[in-house]
Design a protein around this motif. Structure first.
Motif, PDB file in Angstrom:
ATOM      1  N   MET A   1       0.837  -1.193   0.000  1.00  0.00           N
ATOM      2  CA  MET A   1       0.000   0.000   0.000  1.00  0.00           C
ATOM      3  C   MET A   1       0.876   1.248   0.000  1.00  0.00           C
ATOM      4  SD  MET A   1      -3.054  -1.152  -0.072  1.00  0.00           S
ATOM      5  CE  MET A   1      -4.157   0.140   0.473  1.00  0.00           C
ATOM      6  N   ARG A   2       0.381   2.299  -0.627  1.00  0.00           N
ATOM      7  CA  ARG A   2       1.196   3.499  -0.796  1.00  0.00           C
ATOM      8  C   ARG A   2       0.485   4.733  -0.258  1.00  0.00           C
ATOM      9  NH1 ARG A   2       3.323   6.239  -6.481  1.00  0.00           N
ATOM     10  NH2 ARG A   2       3.976   8.195  -5.522  1.00  0.00           N
ATOM     11  N   SER A   3       1.236   5.582   0.433  1.00  0.00           N
ATOM     12  CA  SER A   3       0.750   6.896   0.830  1.00  0.00           C
ATOM     13  C   SER A   3       1.166   7.900  -0.238  1.00  0.00           C
ATOM     14  CB  SER A   3       1.340   7.308   2.179  1.00  0.00           C
ATOM     15  OG  SER A   3       0.932   6.418   3.195  1.00  0.00           O
ATOM     16  N   LEU A   4       0.243   8.795  -0.580  1.00  0.00           N
ATOM     17  CA  LEU A   4       0.516   9.810  -1.597  1.00  0.00           C
ATOM     18  C   LEU A   4       0.717  11.145  -0.902  1.00  0.00           C
ATOM     19  CD1 LEU A   4       0.697  10.789  -4.529  1.00  0.00           C
ATOM     20  CD2 LEU A   4      -1.799  10.947  -4.549  1.00  0.00           C
ATOM     21  N   TYR A   5       1.932  11.727  -1.056  1.00  0.00           N
ATOM     22  CA  TYR A   5       2.267  13.002  -0.432  1.00  0.00           C
ATOM     23  C   TYR A   5       2.383  14.057  -1.536  1.00  0.00           C
ATOM     24  CZ  TYR A   5       3.648   9.769   3.250  1.00  0.00           C
ATOM     25  OH  TYR A   5       3.657   8.765   4.178  1.00  0.00           O
ATOM     26  N   VAL A   6       1.502  15.043  -1.508  1.00  0.00           N
ATOM     27  CA  VAL A   6       1.505  16.110  -2.512  1.00  0.00           C
ATOM     28  C   VAL A   6       2.030  17.365  -1.839  1.00  0.00           C
ATOM     29  CG1 VAL A   6       0.148  17.387  -4.197  1.00  0.00           C
ATOM     30  CG2 VAL A   6      -0.494  15.034  -3.610  1.00  0.00           C
ATOM     31  N   SER A   7       3.341  17.601  -1.945  1.00  0.00           N
ATOM     32  CA  SER A   7       3.946  18.759  -1.281  1.00  0.00           C
ATOM     33  C   SER A   7       4.319  19.872  -2.246  1.00  0.00           C
ATOM     34  CB  SER A   7       5.180  18.329  -0.477  1.00  0.00           C
ATOM     35  OG  SER A   7       6.101  17.639  -1.296  1.00  0.00           O
ATOM     36  N   GLN A   8       4.335  19.586  -3.549  1.00  0.00           N
ATOM     37  CA  GLN A   8       4.534  20.665  -4.514  1.00  0.00           C
ATOM     38  C   GLN A   8       3.269  21.509  -4.604  1.00  0.00           C
ATOM     39  OE1 GLN A   8       6.546  20.009  -8.252  1.00  0.00           O
ATOM     40  NE2 GLN A   8       7.211  17.968  -7.623  1.00  0.00           N
ATOM     41  N   GLN A   9       3.447  22.812  -4.785  1.00  0.00           N
ATOM     42  CA  GLN A   9       2.307  23.722  -4.807  1.00  0.00           C
ATOM     43  C   GLN A   9       1.673  23.776  -6.200  1.00  0.00           C
ATOM     44  OE1 GLN A   9       1.516  25.283  -1.517  1.00  0.00           O
ATOM     45  NE2 GLN A   9       2.741  23.417  -1.438  1.00  0.00           N
ATOM     46  N   GLY A  10       0.362  24.039  -6.217  1.00  0.00           N
ATOM     47  CA  GLY A  10      -0.328  24.213  -7.489  1.00  0.00           C
ATOM     48  C   GLY A  10      -0.622  22.930  -8.235  1.00  0.00           C
ATOM     49  N   CYS A  11      -0.699  21.819  -7.520  1.00  0.00           N
ATOM     50  CA  CYS A  11      -1.007  20.548  -8.181  1.00  0.00           C
ATOM     51  C   CYS A  11      -2.520  20.351  -8.296  1.00  0.00           C
ATOM     52  CB  CYS A  11      -0.388  19.380  -7.409  1.00  0.00           C
ATOM     53  SG  CYS A  11       1.415  19.342  -7.465  1.00  0.00           S
ATOM     54  N   TYR A  12      -2.887  19.427  -9.162  1.00  0.00           N
ATOM     55  CA  TYR A  12      -4.299  19.138  -9.437  1.00  0.00           C
ATOM     56  C   TYR A  12      -4.448  17.628  -9.495  1.00  0.00           C
ATOM     57  CZ  TYR A  12      -8.692  18.863 -12.105  1.00  0.00           C
ATOM     58  OH  TYR A  12      -9.973  18.570 -12.537  1.00  0.00           O
ATOM     59  N   LEU A  13      -5.319  17.068  -8.643  1.00  0.00           N
ATOM     60  CA  LEU A  13      -5.526  15.622  -8.596  1.00  0.00           C
ATOM     61  C   LEU A  13      -6.886  15.290  -9.187  1.00  0.00           C
ATOM     62  CD1 LEU A  13      -3.444  16.293  -6.226  1.00  0.00           C
ATOM     63  CD2 LEU A  13      -4.202  14.151  -5.198  1.00  0.00           C
ATOM     64  N   HIS A  14      -6.879  14.382 -10.167  1.00  0.00           N
ATOM     65  CA  HIS A  14      -8.141  13.951 -10.746  1.00  0.00           C
ATOM     66  C   HIS A  14      -8.124  12.443 -10.972  1.00  0.00           C
ATOM     67  CE1 HIS A  14      -6.784  13.321 -14.988  1.00  0.00           C
ATOM     68  NE2 HIS A  14      -5.857  14.189 -14.641  1.00  0.00           N
ATOM     69  N   LEU A  15      -9.281  11.914 -11.299  1.00  0.00           N
ATOM     70  CA  LEU A  15      -9.450  10.472 -11.447  1.00  0.00           C
ATOM     71  C   LEU A  15      -9.467  10.094 -12.919  1.00  0.00           C
ATOM     72  CD1 LEU A  15      -9.868   8.163  -9.386  1.00  0.00           C
ATOM     73  CD2 LEU A  15     -12.316   8.342  -9.836  1.00  0.00           C
ATOM     74  N   ARG A  16      -8.741   9.035 -13.253  1.00  0.00           N
ATOM     75  CA  ARG A  16      -8.779   8.481 -14.599  1.00  0.00           C
ATOM     76  C   ARG A  16      -8.848   6.969 -14.471  1.00  0.00           C
ATOM     77  NH1 ARG A  16      -3.876  10.082 -18.071  1.00  0.00           N
ATOM     78  NH2 ARG A  16      -2.915   8.273 -17.054  1.00  0.00           N
ATOM     79  N   HIS A  17     -10.054   6.461 -14.672  1.00  0.00           N
ATOM     80  CA  HIS A  17     -10.303   5.034 -14.480  1.00  0.00           C
ATOM     81  C   HIS A  17      -9.931   4.633 -13.048  1.00  0.00           C
ATOM     82  CE1 HIS A  17     -11.100   5.016 -18.714  1.00  0.00           C
ATOM     83  NE2 HIS A  17      -9.863   5.355 -19.016  1.00  0.00           N
ATOM     84  N   GLU A  18      -8.960   3.747 -12.890  1.00  0.00           N
ATOM     85  CA  GLU A  18      -8.567   3.282 -11.562  1.00  0.00           C
ATOM     86  C   GLU A  18      -7.288   3.982 -11.083  1.00  0.00           C
ATOM     87  OE1 GLU A  18      -9.772   0.300  -9.295  1.00  0.00           O
ATOM     88  OE2 GLU A  18     -11.349   1.596 -10.082  1.00  0.00           O
ATOM     89  N   MET A  19      -7.020   5.166 -11.620  1.00  0.00           N
ATOM     90  CA  MET A  19      -5.788   5.876 -11.286  1.00  0.00           C
ATOM     91  C   MET A  19      -6.095   7.265 -10.742  1.00  0.00           C
ATOM     92  SD  MET A  19      -3.272   3.791 -12.373  1.00  0.00           S
ATOM     93  CE  MET A  19      -1.840   4.783 -12.781  1.00  0.00           C
ATOM     94  N   VAL A  20      -5.373   7.656  -9.685  1.00  0.00           N
ATOM     95  CA  VAL A  20      -5.346   9.054  -9.263  1.00  0.00           C
ATOM     96  C   VAL A  20      -4.160   9.696  -9.974  1.00  0.00           C
ATOM     97  CG1 VAL A  20      -5.032  10.659  -7.357  1.00  0.00           C
ATOM     98  CG2 VAL A  20      -6.407   8.599  -7.043  1.00  0.00           C
ATOM     99  N   VAL A  21      -4.435  10.742 -10.762  1.00  0.00           N
ATOM    100  CA  VAL A  21      -3.410  11.401 -11.561  1.00  0.00           C
ATOM    101  C   VAL A  21      -3.073  12.744 -10.917  1.00  0.00           C
ATOM    102  CG1 VAL A  21      -2.803  12.300 -13.841  1.00  0.00           C
ATOM    103  CG2 VAL A  21      -4.283  10.285 -13.642  1.00  0.00           C
ATOM    104  N   ILE A  22      -1.775  13.005 -10.722  1.00  0.00           N
ATOM    105  CA  ILE A  22      -1.322  14.264 -10.133  1.00  0.00           C
ATOM    106  C   ILE A  22      -0.658  15.085 -11.228  1.00  0.00           C
ATOM    107  CG2 ILE A  22       0.100  15.342  -8.351  1.00  0.00           C
ATOM    108  CD1 ILE A  22      -0.626  11.655  -8.102  1.00  0.00           C
ATOM    109  N   LYS A  23      -1.235  16.247 -11.504  1.00  0.00           N
ATOM    110  CA  LYS A  23      -0.715  17.117 -12.553  1.00  0.00           C
ATOM    111  C   LYS A  23      -0.329  18.470 -11.968  1.00  0.00           C
ATOM    112  CE  LYS A  23      -2.655  17.229 -16.601  1.00  0.00           C
ATOM    113  NZ  LYS A  23      -3.659  17.413 -17.674  1.00  0.00           N
ATOM    114  N   ARG A  24       0.623  19.104 -12.634  1.00  0.00           N
ATOM    115  CA  ARG A  24       0.978  20.497 -12.346  1.00  0.00           C
ATOM    116  C   ARG A  24       1.063  21.196 -13.686  1.00  0.00           C
ATOM    117  NH1 ARG A  24       6.229  22.782  -9.000  1.00  0.00           N
ATOM    118  NH2 ARG A  24       5.340  24.837  -8.504  1.00  0.00           N
ATOM    119  N   GLY A  25       0.069  22.043 -13.929  1.00  0.00           N
ATOM    120  CA  GLY A  25      -0.061  22.569 -15.279  1.00  0.00           C
ATOM    121  C   GLY A  25      -0.437  21.440 -16.207  1.00  0.00           C
ATOM    122  N   GLU A  26       0.315  21.272 -17.266  1.00  0.00           N
ATOM    123  CA  GLU A  26       0.065  20.181 -18.199  1.00  0.00           C
ATOM    124  C   GLU A  26       0.980  18.986 -17.961  1.00  0.00           C
ATOM    125  OE1 GLU A  26      -2.454  20.131 -20.333  1.00  0.00           O
ATOM    126  OE2 GLU A  26      -3.022  22.032 -19.414  1.00  0.00           O
TER     127      GLU A  26
END
Length: 330
Positions: A1-26
């Motif tokens: 099991m994995r913990s997800l740490y989002v410490s960079q600023q301005g990120c965007y988390l969305h769902l794609r099928h069975e994946m959580v996707v972390i984006k910053r800009g494009e």
């Protein structure tokens, strides 16, 4: 099991099928499969979609919102996760079981402090450092035999005094002097960085304790109260030297910090100013994002060390006979 740490600023988390996707800009920074996800921690200013939140609630994946310093603003978790099942197990721990863990925690702190000095001694030999190393070795042996928490606290204090008597010998950055630990208030830039760093680390550990469902006010070494989350104070001890002290040494010796520009003096003490706090926080978060090999061979950010130790303590609460083994550096 994995913990997800989002410490960079301005990120965007969305769902794609069975994946959580972390984006910053494009730019896609990371993707995590939902079945492998244990928890999400968001530090500072990032956004997460309603679809991710709803799915995490359905799958019992807690989400925590924290400041960059680690203050926990709040958590999103299923209703059934909101009750403290573990609290009664913590309260049922015997005095002997607590003492055994308290011994382990103090020994780990002393050992990790000794390793930091040994590393520095190899780089820059000092008689003061050599004496502190010997003192810490002796105190470890005494802590293993201590029969009361009060005795352990005394040995821990003696170890800290010995360790910090040599800490200044490890500093080579121009303009930084350190004669000993001073906390309330910090007396110089090095003490200001140590105090600030310890508080940031303590805040993060407290948040992770809460996410694991442990009661932060029931501990083994420190005494809890309404204003003191003693379990965070217990579990921070093993990480002070390997995370914060080593970071301060790096920032000073590599001249990342400037003693004239990054600190303010007021109310009888020395404190990081806005520029200094940003520098230290940025360096702390970068260090915690660095990958390390887990015992299973996976690459995980250093954040995972904190989570794994808190989970190990949680396992001890459920099964005291298994004991608790703190984090040790070599």
């Amino acid at each position: 099991m994995r913990s997800l740490y989002v410490s960079q600023q301005g990120c965007y988390l969305h769902l794609r099928h069975e994946m959580v996707v972390i984006k910053r800009g494009e730019t896609i920074l990371d993707e995590v499969q939902l079945p492998l996800l244990e928890q999400i921690l968001i530090f500072g200013k990032s956004q997460i979609t309603t679809q991710v939140i709803r799915t995490c609630l359905q799958r019992d994946i807690p989400i925590a919102y924290l400041s960059r310093m680690g203050y926990c603003y709040g958590r999103i978790l299923p209703i059934e996760r909101g009750y403290r099942y573990l609290s009664r197990y913590q309260q049922q721990l015997s005095a002997t079981e607590r003492l055994i863990v308290a011994r382990e925690i103090v020994q780990a702190k002393l050992r990790n402090s000794r390793v930091i000095l040994l590393r520095q001694q190899r780089r820059r030999s000092s008689e003061i450092t050599a004496l502190a190393i010997q003192s810490l070795e002796y105190l470890v042996s005494q802590a293993a035999q201590a029969n009361t928490v009060e005795k352990l606290m005394g040995l821990e204090g003696a170890g800290a005094a010995s360790y910090f008597s040599a800490f200044g010998e490890c500093l080579t950055g121009a303009g930084f002097t350190f004669m000993g630990r001073s906390r309330r208030p910090p007396g110089n830039p090095v003490n200001a960085m140590l105090s600030f760093g310890y508080q940031v680390l303590w805040n993060h550990i407290l948040s992770l304790i809460e996410l694991q469902g442990l009661d932060p006010y029931h501990a083994c070494l420190h005494q809890g109260s309404e204003r003191h989350a003693a379990l965070a104070s217990d579990l921070v001890e093993e990480f002070r030297a390997p995370i914060i002290d080593s970071l301060v040494l790096y920032l000073v010796n590599k001249m990342v910090m400037n003693p004239n520009e990054d600190f303010d003096y007021h109310n009888g003490g020395c404190y990081l100013n806005d520029i200094g706090r940003k520098k230290l926080l940025r360096a702390f978060l970068q260090r915690m994002e660095e990958k390390h090999k887990t015992e299973h061979g996976d690459d995980q950010p250093r954040w995972d060390l904190l989570t794994q130790q808190i989970k190990a303590f949680k396992q001890f609460v459920y099964s005291p006979a298994l004991g608790y083994k703190p984090y040790l550096i070599r």
